[in-house]
Design an enzyme around this catalytic site. Structure first.
Site, mmCIF file in Angstrom:
data_model
loop_
_atom_site.group_PDB
_atom_site.id
_atom_site.type_symbol
_atom_site.label_atom_id
_atom_site.label_comp_id
_atom_site.label_asym_id
_atom_site.label_seq_id
_atom_site.Cartn_x
_atom_site.Cartn_y
_atom_site.Cartn_z
ATOM 1 N N GLU A 1 0.854 -1.185 0.000
ATOM 2 C CA GLU A 1 0.000 0.000 0.000
ATOM 3 C C GLU A 1 0.889 1.234 0.000
ATOM 4 O O GLU A 1 0.682 2.174 -0.740
ATOM 5 C CB GLU A 1 -0.923 -0.001 1.229
ATOM 6 C CG GLU A 1 -1.813 1.237 1.249
ATOM 7 C CD GLU A 1 -2.868 1.216 2.335
ATOM 8 O OE1 GLU A 1 -3.157 0.147 2.913
ATOM 9 O OE2 GLU A 1 -3.419 2.294 2.626
ATOM 10 N N ARG B 1 -7.606 2.437 13.405
ATOM 11 C CA ARG B 1 -8.524 1.310 13.194
ATOM 12 C C ARG B 1 -8.510 0.354 14.389
ATOM 13 O O ARG B 1 -9.507 -0.314 14.675
ATOM 14 C CB ARG B 1 -8.236 0.583 11.880
ATOM 15 C CG ARG B 1 -9.491 -0.033 11.278
ATOM 16 C CD ARG B 1 -9.237 -0.680 9.934
ATOM 17 N NE ARG B 1 -9.769 0.055 8.806
ATOM 18 C CZ ARG B 1 -11.052 0.042 8.403
ATOM 19 N NH1 ARG B 1 -11.954 -0.670 9.059
ATOM 20 N NH2 ARG B 1 -11.446 0.736 7.369
ATOM 21 N N THR C 1 -10.810 5.146 6.900
ATOM 22 C CA THR C 1 -11.203 5.987 8.030
ATOM 23 C C THR C 1 -10.746 7.436 7.809
ATOM 24 O O THR C 1 -11.227 8.337 8.475
ATOM 25 C CB THR C 1 -10.636 5.443 9.352
ATOM 26 O OG1 THR C 1 -9.213 5.388 9.250
ATOM 27 C CG2 THR C 1 -11.178 4.066 9.642
ATOM 28 N N GLU D 1 -10.844 -7.968 3.735
ATOM 29 C CA GLU D 1 -10.163 -8.087 5.023
ATOM 30 C C GLU D 1 -10.942 -8.805 6.126
ATOM 31 O O GLU D 1 -10.338 -9.536 6.913
ATOM 32 C CB GLU D 1 -9.774 -6.694 5.541
ATOM 33 C CG GLU D 1 -8.718 -5.992 4.730
ATOM 34 C CD GLU D 1 -8.631 -4.522 5.082
ATOM 35 O OE1 GLU D 1 -9.531 -3.765 4.673
ATOM 36 O OE2 GLU D 1 -7.693 -4.133 5.775
HETATM 37 N N1 MTE Z 1 -6.265 -11.149 -1.715
HETATM 38 C C1 MTE Z 1 -5.207 -11.492 -2.490
HETATM 39 N N2 MTE Z 1 -5.285 -12.615 -3.221
HETATM 40 N N3 MTE Z 1 -4.073 -10.743 -2.527
HETATM 41 C C2 MTE Z 1 -3.946 -9.599 -1.765
HETATM 42 O O1 MTE Z 1 -2.917 -8.926 -1.813
HETATM 43 N N4 MTE Z 1 -5.006 -8.104 -0.116
HETATM 44 C C3 MTE Z 1 -5.997 -7.993 0.957
HETATM 45 C C4 MTE Z 1 -7.369 -8.429 0.459
HETATM 46 N N5 MTE Z 1 -7.287 -9.692 -0.214
HETATM 47 C C5 MTE Z 1 -5.046 -9.222 -0.929
HETATM 48 C C6 MTE Z 1 -6.204 -10.028 -0.962
HETATM 49 C C7 MTE Z 1 -6.105 -6.647 1.498
HETATM 50 S S1 MTE Z 1 -5.025 -6.155 2.681
HETATM 51 C C8 MTE Z 1 -7.092 -5.798 1.102
HETATM 52 S S2 MTE Z 1 -7.267 -4.269 1.803
HETATM 53 C C9 MTE Z 1 -8.031 -6.150 0.050
HETATM 54 O O2 MTE Z 1 -7.816 -7.454 -0.471
HETATM 55 C C10 MTE Z 1 -7.897 -5.125 -1.067
HETATM 56 O O3 MTE Z 1 -8.693 -5.419 -2.145
HETATM 57 P P1 MTE Z 1 -10.267 -5.065 -2.168
HETATM 58 O O4 MTE Z 1 -10.396 -3.658 -1.693
HETATM 59 O O5 MTE Z 1 -10.620 -5.228 -3.584
HETATM 60 O O6 MTE Z 1 -10.947 -6.021 -1.258
HETATM 61 MO MO1 MOS Z 2 -5.311 -3.665 3.010
HETATM 62 S S1 MOS Z 2 -4.264 -3.793 4.776
HETATM 63 O O1 MOS Z 2 -6.149 -2.228 3.507
HETATM 64 O O2 MOS Z 2 -4.113 -3.130 1.926
#
Ligand code: MTE
Ligand code: MOS
Length: 751
Positions: A226, A304, A434, A707
């Protein structure tokens, strides 16, 4: 619809940064980093490296033409350390060579004279010495001081929560290509293309429009990209700017683990007060976040922790304090859950303490305190569409918790050295960044004259299935086949000022932006057909399965004809859409507001079997009822739930980050840092989805899924603890994670 990349991933054909054909004359960079936790740089000797064959340049902080500063929230992070180093692995110099091997050899020729300074690794110690980042935060509801007196039982405790390495399959990397007139294109494995653009521009002293950032996909980010993809991209850009050649920087696994931040370890104190009936009247927690050396995203992560400090429970009197503590470790960063898991672990620990004291199962306390519609969170938002009790009751009934309990009790009566343990883990997770302003997204949609469609958004595909979700939204939005849709790479010249793909909100934000753009094109097309058909209101026209309907009846217009005719009539077939989440705000002075668009709820039941002679455990089953909304692709969401669960289980159990007194990571390789594999995961994972109620804010009723499932994993800690107590009922066990088999064994037999 399945995951769009499923076939190309399986065949190994999906391209990542370093799979793209190499431009001729490409150079390779490697990073020289601090060998000590804390020290003053007295002298840096790069001459031996510079004079090596194949080494093109060695760059230090002095070679930065713009600002040597990449801090995202607070300006406390240099790209290359200039005078002081604050953790082992902090980048100091960049070596550029004709091959990655030569560049790495060059790194080994660099030496550093350092005057060592005292180092801190413990957050409470940092706090006591005033080493904090930003201001401490406190969320308050009711009056805990007055409430303690009304409680029948008040208990205190401490938690020691471990960090977690992201272990994305693709390590950090970037490739920078110099273009004419001080322009650069950066291919970066980042969740935040605009952050890379902004910081590369700053470091090079260029306007943002000189930097184009392009992201095709990531081999996993999990929060670790990120913000922490930025330095490597800036370094590649700096090297390309100096050498006028394409430069690629790929961190090897060992460097990646050493140099990048992880999930924040926390030390937390709690106090909890309950009535005889098990109602929680008051809860107080103090969270000391081990932020590492720089601020990075730590203040937002801490926030958070406070937001989710009471998990799925309504507690009338709450005081939650949190502070970011600066230590001499790599700067800890975003990781799936973003601070919520630590907050939830502490309240679940407090509940465990009470239950153990009263000699009852944890669920007896949990059920009495679950959130109900309109209950107030300590941050001033009321719970709406609360599915806390709903998911709990459904899990308890469907999976027959009382039978699971009875079976385990009988088993434990008849087995001496092997014990079963059970825990129930409810979750409640708020959806939105947030930081309110970040809840915005844009999309750019083109319809080509052959009827095919190109969609660009600010969202990054990192394995989570964003592209599949956007494609499905676009196909539904236009009323055409999903094979017509192509999701483009994420590129700062097509979509500007993106928020990172994070906070589980990527589909919600970017999907809505795409729908708005699609709506604009479709409106123009409908007006045109309405005119052609002699119909007054374009609202009577719809496109379904590539056919144009009027009042629901087929016409002789198809999607192809529609698009071709529009083009001949000089109608714009492109549109830009912008979405901002409505009705969210937060006042950081009062610490009250309405920060979340909505919450995700769910309940998991976890069963484990513990071998009390060896400390080894098996996770027998995880049974989940999850509040899903209407999935765009159930398979993709299922993948997110199982994947998130696996990471949560690993965090609580086997993923052990240990540093020695010199600040070196002992589990700095995948041989020593263990993540869950297919054998570790339970054979029996059952998922039940609540899909009955769509989400009005999500595209087509979709709810965020990335998440929240991570936090089901927290339950395994309490399931193992439950088995440990079955073996040693009188013993006090620590509330320390990860609960590795070694720690289980040591605690079972500690005198
Ligand atoms: N799933 C996969 N396969 N790879 C990833 O890097 N990141 C996670 C989650 N699932 C991730 C994942 C995290 S930290 C977040 S915040 C969300 O995916 C981000 O994607 P979204 O906003 O589309 O859910
Ligand atoms: Mo997910 S920790 O908000 O990239």
């Amino acid at each position: 619809m399945k995951h769009i990349d499923a076939v190309s991933h399986t065949r190994g054909e999906s391209q990542y940064v370093d799979d793209m054909p190499q431009p001729s004359e490409m150079l390779f960079a490697a990073v020289f980093s601090s060998p000590v936790m804390h020290g003053k740089i007295m002298a840096l000797h790069v001459q031996d490296a510079c004079s090596m064959d194949g080494i093109v340049a060695v760059l230090t902080s002095k070679d930065i033409p713009g600002e040597n500063q990449i801090g995202p929230i607070i300006q406390d992070e240099e790209l290359l350390a200039s005078a002081e180093v604050c953790y082992v692995g902090q980048p100091v110099a960049l070596v550029i060579g004709t091959s990655p091997e030569i560049a790495r050899k060059g790194v080994r020729k660099i030496t550093l004279d350092i005057e060592q300074l005292p180092a801190i690794t413990d957050p409470k110690e940092a706090f006591s010495k005033g080493n904090i980042i930003g201001s401490p935060r406190t969320f308050i509801l009711g009056d805990v001081e007055a409430a303690w007196k009304k409680c029948d039982l008040v208990l205190e405790g401490v938690c020691d929560i471990g960090g977690q390495e992201h272990v994305y399959l693709e390590t950090q990397r970037a490739r920078a290509i110099p273009l004419e007139e001080n322009n650069l294109c950066i291919y970066s494995a980042t969740q935040g293309p605009s952050a890379v653009q902004r910081h590369a521009a700053k470091v090079l002293g260029l306007p943002a429009h000189n930097i184009e950032v392009d992201v095709k996909r990531l081999g996993g980010g999990f929060g670790g990209k990120e913000d922490q993809a930025t330095p490597w991209a800036c370094m590649a850009a700096l090297a390309a700017w100096h050498t006028k050649k394409p430069v690629e920087l790929v961190l090897g696994r060992a460097d990646d683990i050493k140099m990048t931040g992880k999930r924040h370890p926390y030390k937390s104190d709690f106090k909890i007060g309950v009535t005889k009936e098990g109602k929680i009247l008051a809860y107080e927690a103090s969270h000391y976040q081990n932020s590492g050396a720089t601020a990075d995203l730590s203040p937002a992560v801490l926030e958070r922790t406070l937001f989710h400090g009471t998990n799925s429970y309504f507690i009338p009197n709450v005081k939650i304090f949190g502070v970011c503590c600066r230590t001499n470790l790599p700067s800890n960063t975003a990781f799936r859950g973003f601070g919520a898991p630590q907050g939830m672990f502490v309240i679940e620990s407090a509940i465990a303490k009470v239950a153990e004291k009263l000699g009852i199962p944890r669920e007896a306390i949990q059920t009495k305190n679950l959130l109900k519609e309109n209950d107030l969170f300590p941050y001033g938002q009321r719970v709406r569409n609360c599915r806390s009790l709903l998911t709990w009751n459904k899990a308890v009934e469907k999976y027959k918790l009382s039978e699971i309990r009875k079976r385990a009790e009988n088993y434990n009566k008849t087995h001496f050295e092997i014990k079963k343990g059970i825990a129930v883990m409810p979750i409640c997770f708020g959806i939105s960044f947030t930081t309110t302003y970040m809840n915005q997204a844009s999309a750019l949609v083109h319809v080509y004259t052959d009827g095919s469609v190109s969609v660009s958004t600010g969202g990054v595909e990192m394995g989570q299935g964003l592209k599949s979700n956007i494609a499905s939204i676009a196909a539904k939005g236009f009323g055409i086949r999903d094979t017509r849709i192509k999701i483009e790479s994420t590129n700062t010249t097509r979509v500007a000022n993106m928020s990172p793909s994070a906070a589980s909100a990527t589909t919600v934000l970017n999907g809505n932006a795409a729908l708005i753009a699609i709506g604009q094109v479709l409106d123009r097309l409908k007006s045109m057909v309405a005119k052609e058909l002699g119909v007054q209101e374009k609202g009577r026209i719809t496109v379904v399965n590539e056919k144009v309907l009027c009042d629901g009846r087929e016409t002789d217009w198809t999607w192809d004809r529609l698009v071709q005719t529009a083009h001949l009539n000089r109608i714009d077939l492109s549109a830009h859409g912008f979405f901002a989440t409505p009705e969210i705000y937060f006042d950081k002075i009062k610490e009250k507001g309405h920060p979340f668009a909505y919450h995700i709820f769910g309940t998991a039941i976890i069963e484990v079997t513990l071998d009390c002679l060896r400390g080894a455990y098996d996770i027998d089953s995880v049974k989940i009822v999850h509040d899903l909304g209407r999935p765009l692709s159930e398979l993709v969401d299922r993948g997110q739930i199982e994947g998130g669960l696996a990471q949560g289980l690993g965090w609580m159990t086997i993923e052990d980050l240990s540093f020695n007194e010199k600040g070196q990571l002992l589990s700095g390789a995948l041989a020593t840092y263990k993540v869950p594999d297919v054998y570790f995961m339970p054979d029996d994972i059952e998922l039940t989805f609540l899909e009955d109620e769509g989400n009005t804010l999500g595209p087509y009723g979709n709810k965020a899924v990335g998440e929240p499932p991570f936090m089901y994993g927290i339950g395994v800690f309490f399931a193992i603890r439950c088995a440990m107590r079955a073996f040693r009922p009188q013993k006090e066990f620590a509330l320390a994670s990860p609960l590795t088999p070694e720690r289980v064994l040591l605690q079972l037999y500690a005198e």
